[in-house]
Write a protein that holds these residues in place. Structure first.
Motif: not given
Length: 366
Positions: A21, A32, A34, A160, A163-164, A366
């Motif tokens: 990050t 953002s 991952s 997560e 999702e990212n 974002s």
């Protein structure tokens, strides 16, 4: 002892996520993302085919000659491919490994892998010819990989990561080449009266694949369109034979077919995002335009050859036909194509740079 190792690994994972990050020293557009997961064909395959029949493998010299260590890894190029540069630009890793890479660690998996298989396609008949991993099989490997991640970092953290993550899909070229262009009589030519109809069939399957990933938690998609298929060295060769044409030129109708497909793909992605996949970001990645720009303005990219690949004659060689016995050009950076179908590392860099300046900015915002 087992509990102690688990605690240590969890701490290391937390540290890694923190580092991811942080702003990347490369030209990363956002902190953002991952992980990067790639699906499709040889354009994003980094070695999945190394366990398959030699017909669809490229884990032999001269492939990979310009990679660190000059080792062929199963990438269909002389060096890195676009997803490697994308992963680097996002600050994830320098090379995006294949999921079936025997050296892949649980830690490597957390920041992304490629599930793509060279010679794969959206049409089952394509797979009957190539025997590559189907899109369905790639999805099965993804499911397996997600379970592996969740065992490593826990259910919540694993979800997560998905999702990212950024999901890159590049597929479709083999379907058109193998089922419409290269053979005079095929089942699909009998079934479909036009290329448009066949494209609709392929796009329906692609939409279903995207929806399947969405159900598994994926939210950010970069979906590549088709390249100017008629300008691939192999297609120039075949087109010249069919038309009894001595000079090497792009097959105009195949390029028109690619553009038509790409327009329909953009409409599909817009429809999916607005009606079926709430909370998602789907971006069309235009690879047609940058490749045509390289083809029409080679000096702008430092290229001197665009009609032939660097390996062998550059007209027909790829995969098992491009071997250590094949002569190669001294400087692949001056060539748009490495073999008769696939770009050089220099061209892949330009494609990834185009992605960085366009769709990546939208997808990671974002």
């Amino acid at each position: 002892m087992e509990h102690k190792n688990t605690v240590i690994f969890t701490l290391l994972f937390s540290l890694a996520m923190t580092l991811i990050t942080l702003p990347s020293p490369t030209n990363a557009t956002s902190p953002s993302v991952s992980a990067l997961f790639a699906f499709g064909d040889s354009t994003v395959d980094s070695g999945m085919n190394n366990v398959l029949t030699p017909l669809v493998r490229c884990d032999h010299p001269p492939y990979g000659r310009d990679l660190p260590g000059h080792v062929p890894t199963g990438r269909y190029s002389n060096g890195k491919i676009a997803t490697d540069f994308m992963a680097s630009n996002l600050g994830l890793k320098d090379l995006l490994p294949a999921y079936l890479d025997p050296k892949l660690t649980d830690f490597d998996l957390l920041t992304g892998v490629s599930f793509a298989s060279g010679a794969s396609g959206l049409d089952d008949l394509t797979l009957k010819l190539s025997h590559a991993f189907s899109m369905g099989k790639q999805l099965e490997y993804f499911d397996e990989g997600v379970e592996r991640m969740k065992r490593t970092v826990g259910e919540k953290n694993g979800s997560e990561i998905v999702e990212n993550a950024l999901f890159v899909i590049s597929v479709g070229t083999n379907d058109l080449i193998l089922n419409l262009y290269e053979f005079p009589v095929t089942e699909r030519k009998t079934q479909f009266t036009s290329t448009d109809q066949y494209s609709e069939f392929l796009l329906q399957r692609l939409g279903s694949f995207i929806e399947a990933l969405y159900r598994r938690g994926a939210r950010r998609f970069m979906v590549a369109g088709l390249p100017p298929i008629g300008c691939l060295p192999l297609q120039q060769t075949v087109g010249g034979i069919i038309d009894l044409r001595p000079q090497r030129v792009c097959v105009t109708q195949q390029n028109i077919d690619s553009e038509t497909y790409n327009s329909k793909l953009q409409a599909l992605l817009s429809s999916l995002q607005t009606t079926l996949l709430p909370g998602s970001k789907l971006a069309y990645f235009d690879i047609y335009s940058p490749i045509m720009d390289m083809f029409n303005n080679p000096a702008k990219y430092g290229f001197v050859e665009t009609d032939e690949g660097c390996c062998g004659t550059g007209k027909v060689e790829l995969g098992p036909l491009c071997t250590r016995l094949s002569p190669t050009c001294p400087d692949a950076a001056k060539y748009l194509f490495w073999d008769a179908v696939h770009p050089t590392e220099a061209a892949f860099f330009a494609i990834a740079d185009f992605a960085l300046k366009t769709v990546l900015r939208y997808l990671v915002a974002s």
